[in-house]
Design a protein around this motif. Structure first.
Motif, mmCIF file in Angstrom:
data_model
loop_
_atom_site.group_PDB
_atom_site.id
_atom_site.type_symbol
_atom_site.label_atom_id
_atom_site.label_comp_id
_atom_site.label_asym_id
_atom_site.label_seq_id
_atom_site.Cartn_x
_atom_site.Cartn_y
_atom_site.Cartn_z
ATOM 1 N N GLY A 1 38.224 40.253 46.482
ATOM 2 C CA GLY A 1 38.306 40.375 44.874
ATOM 3 C C GLY A 1 37.629 41.843 44.751
ATOM 4 N N SER B 1 39.248 45.148 42.657
ATOM 5 C CA SER B 1 38.293 45.960 41.555
ATOM 6 C C SER B 1 38.041 47.221 42.111
ATOM 7 C CB SER B 1 37.697 44.929 41.124
ATOM 8 O OG SER B 1 36.429 44.525 42.070
ATOM 9 N N LEU C 1 47.281 38.575 35.567
ATOM 10 C CA LEU C 1 46.676 39.504 36.548
ATOM 11 C C LEU C 1 47.583 40.651 37.060
ATOM 12 C CD1 LEU C 1 45.742 36.434 38.732
ATOM 13 C CD2 LEU C 1 44.184 38.069 37.709
ATOM 14 N N MET D 1 42.398 37.925 42.893
ATOM 15 C CA MET D 1 41.457 37.142 42.256
ATOM 16 C C MET D 1 41.531 35.648 42.583
ATOM 17 S SD MET D 1 39.799 39.700 41.381
ATOM 18 C CE MET D 1 39.927 41.457 40.871
ATOM 19 N N GLU D 2 41.701 34.894 41.628
ATOM 20 C CA GLU D 2 41.527 33.124 41.878
ATOM 21 C C GLU D 2 43.041 32.960 42.325
ATOM 22 O OE1 GLU D 2 42.640 33.488 37.358
ATOM 23 O OE2 GLU D 2 41.254 34.623 38.808
#
Length: 227
Positions: free
Chosen positions: A121, A125, A154, A164-165
């Motif tokens: 993650g 980012s 996303l 991410m998740e």
């Protein structure tokens, strides 16, 4: 180093037995930038070259930041990758195991995945300022797979729906297979690859890959995680 059309940040194994076998299995060595003769394994349901046709061009890797086109100079991306490595520590997991994921085979990590998910993650980012926005054709191709509302969000934010998740780290070993083909391939591959799997599995660096005009990916440089 600036002659690539897209860049990506991957995990790739350090030089050694696993890296050598995986390059031969896929038929492409991203370090050498060369094709490799496939291994001779008995019990496979079809030729290795057919099993690995789809993932071959990427080389053996685990995605951390998916392929993207640069919005600025490559030197700026490199500077930020170097800085990122100085502030993030290596990730240590229990090991790797051979799994079937949907219709393809891959190595997946075992143990507490939280540090790996956090690293991925952060990579997505921290480096996103270097990613040019995805074009409409690319967005349409991603959406054709059928996305959940969260995956759509996303995709809009990060240019890829499985971050991410939604991130699931894996090292792809095949293209799409039928269940019978996957079972036979796994049975043939498992005893050969098992002795090569690291215990523990440590991610010590980030690998910058570049996609050449022919679609093949090449390892450009490793950036040590030393934080």
């Amino acid at each position: 180093m600036g002659d690539f059309k897209r860049y990506a940040v991957y995990y790739a194994p350090e030089p050694g037995a696993l890296a050598d076998f995986a390059a031969a299995w896929l038929g492409w060595d991203p370090v050498l930038g060369a094709e490799v003769a496939p291994p001779d394994l008995s019990g496979l349901p079809c030729p290795v070259t057919q099993i690995t046709e789809t993932p071959r061009k990427y080389g053996f890797h685990g995605t951390l930041k998916p392929p993207f086109r640069l919005t600025g100079p490559l030197e700026a991306l490199i500077t930020d990758l170097e800085a990122f490595g100085r502030t993030h520590a290596p990730v240590v997991l229990d090991g790797l195991r051979l799994n079937q994921i949907g219709r393809f085979l891959a190595l997946t990590p075992t143990g507490d995945l939280t540090p790996l998910e956090r690293l991925a993650g952060d990579v997505v980012s921290a480096l996103d300022a270097h990613r040019a926005p995805a074009g409409e054709a690319e967005l349409a191709r991603r959406r054709a797979a059928g996305l959940t509302p969260r995956q759509e969000a996303l995709l809009a934010e990060w240019g890829y729906p499985y971050v991410m998740e939604e991130f699931k780290f894996h090292l792809t070993l095949s293209g799409k297979l039928t269940d019978d083909e996957a079972a036979a391939t796994k049975a043939a591959l498992a005893p050969v690859i098992a002795p090569l799997l690291p215990t523990p599995f440590v991610i010590r660096d980030l690998c910058l890959f570049g996609e050449a005009e022919d679609g093949r990916f090449h390892l450009i440089h490793r950036y040590t995680l030393s934080g």
